[in-house]
Enzyme design. Structure first.
Site, PDB file in Angstrom:
ATOM      1  N   ASN A  45      80.001  86.536 -63.044  1.00  0.00           N
ATOM      2  CA  ASN A  45      80.968  86.707 -61.964  1.00  0.00           C
ATOM      3  C   ASN A  45      80.850  88.116 -61.380  1.00  0.00           C
ATOM      4  O   ASN A  45      80.523  89.080 -62.071  1.00  0.00           O
ATOM      5  CB  ASN A  45      82.399  86.381 -62.412  1.00  0.00           C
ATOM      6  CG  ASN A  45      82.917  87.219 -63.550  1.00  0.00           C
ATOM      7  OD1 ASN A  45      82.210  87.540 -64.501  1.00  0.00           O
ATOM      8  ND2 ASN A  45      84.195  87.572 -63.491  1.00  0.00           N
ATOM      9  N   GLU A  58      79.294  80.529 -62.251  1.00  0.00           N
ATOM     10  CA  GLU A  58      78.612  79.258 -62.016  1.00  0.00           C
ATOM     11  C   GLU A  58      77.909  79.267 -60.662  1.00  0.00           C
ATOM     12  O   GLU A  58      76.771  78.812 -60.543  1.00  0.00           O
ATOM     13  CB  GLU A  58      79.616  78.097 -62.071  1.00  0.00           C
ATOM     14  CG  GLU A  58      80.310  77.957 -63.410  1.00  0.00           C
ATOM     15  CD  GLU A  58      81.601  78.764 -63.533  1.00  0.00           C
ATOM     16  OE1 GLU A  58      82.427  78.416 -64.386  1.00  0.00           O
ATOM     17  OE2 GLU A  58      81.789  79.750 -62.772  1.00  0.00           O
ATOM     18  N   CYS A  89      86.215  76.786 -62.421  1.00  0.00           N
ATOM     19  CA  CYS A  89      87.328  76.608 -61.495  1.00  0.00           C
ATOM     20  C   CYS A  89      87.063  75.361 -60.647  1.00  0.00           C
ATOM     21  O   CYS A  89      85.971  74.788 -60.671  1.00  0.00           O
ATOM     22  CB  CYS A  89      87.496  77.850 -60.620  1.00  0.00           C
ATOM     23  SG  CYS A  89      86.205  78.077 -59.380  1.00  0.00           S
ATOM     24  N   CYS A  92      84.041  75.654 -58.324  1.00  0.00           N
ATOM     25  CA  CYS A  92      82.758  75.592 -59.035  1.00  0.00           C
ATOM     26  C   CYS A  92      82.475  74.197 -59.564  1.00  0.00           C
ATOM     27  O   CYS A  92      81.322  73.779 -59.641  1.00  0.00           O
ATOM     28  CB  CYS A  92      82.714  76.629 -60.147  1.00  0.00           C
ATOM     29  SG  CYS A  92      82.426  78.285 -59.480  1.00  0.00           S
TER      30      CYS A  92
END
Length: 135
Positions: A45, A58, A89, A92
């Site tokens: 991230n 991701e 999430c 994603c």
């Protein structure tokens, strides 16, 4: 899937998680994809002061996979801090859906706990995928 492959995916996700840029949330996430070319692609991230402009792990791993020439996700491993599984999430989950079959296993791991092994279909039931769009 072999334990050796899961160990390699976990190691790749953890290695890239150590490079995450998460100065605001301090919640570092790593993702590693086993792609249709047999290679592992990883991403972390990357946060930005102008929320919500940033990348999830991701999404970063998917971008690396596409840049590397692969097109399909065969397995994906997501790691993060703590004991609860760190699941993708909603956004994603939809990104993964674009490049993975519904039976692809998604392994979500809070590194101090037990991994959750599930399928994309269970994470994103009744999903809308590219097959619904006109060719």
């Amino acid at each position: 899937m072999t334990d050796t492959m899961d160990q390699a995916l976990f190691a790749a996700a953890e290695a890239v998680r150590a490079k995450a840029h998460a100065p605001y949330s301090r919640f570092t996430v790593g993702a590693a994809i086993l792609a249709d070319d047999g290679k592992i692609y990883a991403g972390c991230n990357i946060e930005n002061a102008a929320y919500p402009v940033g990348n999830c792990a991701e999404a970063s791993a998917i971008a690396a996979m596409i840049a590397g020439g692969a097109r399909r996700i065969k397995r994906i491993y997501v790691t993060g801090p703590g004991s609860a599984p760190v699941t993708p999430c909603g956004g994603c989950r939809q990104r993964i859906r674009e490049f993975a079959d519904l039976d692809v296993e998604v392994i979500s791991h809070g590194v101090d706990g037990t991994a959750l092994v599930t399928t994309l279909e269970k994470l994103l039931p009744y999903s809308f995928g590219p097959e619904y769009l006109p060719k």
